[in-house]
Scaffold this motif. Structure first.
Motif, short mmCIF file in Angstrom:
data_model
loop_
_atom_site.label_atom_id
_atom_site.label_comp_id
_atom_site.label_asym_id
_atom_site.label_seq_id
_atom_site.Cartn_x
_atom_site.Cartn_y
_atom_site.Cartn_z
N ASP A 91 1.49 30.02 -21.04
CA ASP A 91 2.15 30.87 -22.03
C ASP A 91 2.29 30.14 -23.36
OD1 ASP A 91 2.41 32.73 -20.01
OD2 ASP A 91 4.54 32.34 -19.65
N MET A 148 7.78 39.90 -20.41
CA MET A 148 7.02 40.08 -19.18
C MET A 148 7.76 41.10 -18.32
SD MET A 148 6.13 36.22 -17.88
CE MET A 148 5.72 36.82 -16.23
N TRP A 181 -1.46 42.67 -18.07
CA TRP A 181 -1.64 41.25 -18.37
C TRP A 181 -2.31 40.52 -17.21
CZ3 TRP A 181 2.72 37.10 -18.81
CH2 TRP A 181 2.24 35.98 -19.50
N TYR A 182 -1.71 40.58 -16.04
CA TYR A 182 -2.41 40.11 -14.84
C TYR A 182 -1.89 40.86 -13.63
CZ TYR A 182 1.57 36.88 -13.82
OH TYR A 182 2.80 36.33 -13.56
N GLN A 228 3.13 42.92 -16.83
CA GLN A 228 2.70 43.60 -18.05
C GLN A 228 3.44 42.97 -19.23
OE1 GLN A 228 0.87 45.68 -16.12
NE2 GLN A 228 2.23 45.08 -14.45
N LEU A 229 2.97 43.27 -20.43
CA LEU A 229 3.63 42.79 -21.63
C LEU A 229 4.20 43.98 -22.39
CD1 LEU A 229 0.99 40.14 -22.72
CD2 LEU A 229 3.18 39.74 -21.58
N ALA A 283 1.47 40.57 -28.14
CA ALA A 283 1.20 41.08 -26.79
C ALA A 283 -0.27 41.42 -26.62
CB ALA A 283 2.07 42.31 -26.52
N TYR A 330 -2.20 38.18 -26.11
CA TYR A 330 -1.99 37.60 -24.79
C TYR A 330 -2.79 38.36 -23.72
CZ TYR A 330 1.70 34.10 -25.44
OH TYR A 330 2.41 32.96 -25.76
N ALA A 331 -2.97 39.66 -23.89
CA ALA A 331 -3.66 40.48 -22.89
C ALA A 331 -5.16 40.58 -23.13
CB ALA A 331 -3.05 41.89 -22.88
N GLN A 377 -7.08 36.25 -21.04
CA GLN A 377 -7.05 36.47 -19.60
C GLN A 377 -8.08 35.58 -18.89
OE1 GLN A 377 -6.88 40.27 -17.80
NE2 GLN A 377 -5.42 41.13 -19.25
#
Length: 437
Positions: free
Chosen positions: A39, A94, A142-143, A316-317, A333, A336-337, A342
């Protein structure tokens, strides 16, 4: 006149400078370890691209990553405190895969910001749908996650097993045999570790046990409470028998990191955990078992009709409705996604991407081979009843994991505990009771 022109020029330069605004975005990230490190690395990478042009304005953005609670239950409680106070303390959050319905009123529609409509097309449609409430995208995928069985390949081979267990009963037998043998040299060794604390993680573990034993899914998609049935009772009684035998007595206080550290120290033959533990365990600098374990689908129950079940997880974000800089927070966000971010998280941390193309990326598959081998586990995982019980899922889950914890700690028998949970869930939701189909 010249002084007036110089003053006007200075003012115009000053106004232009303020357009390149200095903004701090607070991101509530992972709790500790590799996830939190990634992060922070993502924040550094984003800030290295300053200034960012967002909505026609240039921003120099500082991303302040703060660790969130390890327990999902505690994290949800923290977010609710923020929302109740309408606090701008946190911008990007998150959120668990089960929270969009419960938290939607406090989150911003990400579709209003540039790039999101196009970006979601690359993500698994089911996750995008999960994050969409009344047409509003409240969370950017996000994952994703699903429960897996980790097993010591060296110990299975040493004790004559040619593969991981297919049923929970087989796991018990294998764990008992290996435990008895290894304890001759390591008295701290146990057969199986998992998440037994009274929190959301126990809902995940117990749902896997019950679903794998053809015991339903707590509340079915039609809104019928199905938890108090014979197959669910039987598998919970079986799981209670693991505590203090093949599992440590303290497993009823374990969360994910407790189980990971125990397994990674070489003190267990089997572990239930999420995919993130794979990369950490394969690091020879920090792990006693690097190269000595693998993963497989979780076992199934012994009843006719039982099949392996993995609880759907993932994060998720989201952007808080009370953020003072929502457009900038949304841009963070989105970064990050992204595919690139990823991919880094998949390779370095074995975090399952939500972008389907990454499951065919050669570099990702070289680092985490089971992403390709076990793709079906992740795409067919069992969902918790968060949508059908929204906005009351947290209370439903608490009733369930409290009942399960009471069984594991010997405070109630499984039948009594599940009947209590059934009554509490009925009071929370107003739903009828029934049996799994």
């Amino acid at each position: 006149m010249k002084r007036i022109l110089l003053l006007a020029l200075a003012l115009s330069v000053g106004l232009f400078a303020t357009a390149q605004e200095e903004v701090t975005v607070t991101f509530v990230g992972g709790s500790s370890g590799l996830g939190l490190d990634l992060d922070r690395a993502s924040a550094e990478a984003y800030m290295a691209e300053n200034p960012h042009t967002i909505g026609g304005t240039e921003y120099n953005v500082t991303v302040n990553v703060v660790p969130g609670p390890e327990s999902a239950t505690d994290r949800l409680g923290l977010y609710r405190q923020f929302f109740q106070a309408r606090s701008a303390e946190a911008d990007v959050l998150m959120i668990d895969v089960i929270w969009p319905g419960d938290l939607a009123a406090n989150l911003i529609d990400l579709y209003q910001f540039e790039g999101f409509q196009e970006a979601v097309e690359a993500h698994f449609p089911a996750i995008v749908q999960n994050n969409t409430v009344d047409g509003v995208l409240v969370g950017m995928p996000w994952y994703t996650d699903a429960g897996l069985l980790y097993y010591r390949t060296d110990l299975l081979e040493e004790y004559g097993y040619d593969g991981p267990p297919e049923t929970w009963t087989e796991l018990e037998e294998m764990a008992t045999t290996i435990q008895e043998g290894v304890r001759q040299n390591n008295p701290d060794f146990y057969g199986f570790v998992w998440q037994g604390n009274a929190y959301e993680g126990l809902t995940c573990d117990a749902l896997e046990w019950i679903a794998s034993n053809d015991g339903g899914d707590i509340v079915n998609p039609e809104g019928v409470i199905t938890i108090a049935n014979e197959n669910a009772i039987d598998i919970l009684e079986q799981a209670a028998g693991w505590v203090g035998t093949i599992s440590p007595p303290g497993v009823t206080g374990f969360q994910e990191e407790d189980a990971r550290r125990f397994f990674q120290a070489g003190n267990a033959a089997f572990m239930r955990n999420w995919p993130y533990a794979y990369s950490i365990g394969q690091n020879p600098e920090t792990s006693e078992i690097a190269g000595l374990f693998d993963v497989s689908p979780l076992p199934r129950g012994s009843v006719e009709g039982g099949s392996p079940a993995a609880t759907l997880g993932g994060w998720q974000l989201a952007v808080s409705r009370y953020s003072q800089n929502p457009a900038v927070a949304a841009d963070v966000a989105l970064y990050y996604a992204s595919y690139e971010n990823q991919k880094v998280r998949a390779i370095e941390g074995s975090f399952n991407p939500t972008i389907e193309a990454l499951y065919e990326d050669e570099e990702v598959l070289a680092a985490v081979p089971f992403f390709g081998e076990l793709l079906g586990v992740f795409t067919n995982a069992v969902a918790r009843p968060s949508t059908v019980t929204a906005p009351n899922y947290a209370e439903v889950s608490r009733a369930f994991f409290t009942a399960v914890h009471d069984v594991l700690t010997g405070q109630e028998d499984a039948e009594t505990a599940l009947l209590i949970a059934e009554a509490e869930i009925q009071e929370i939701t107003g739903f009828e009771t029934g049996t799994p189909e």
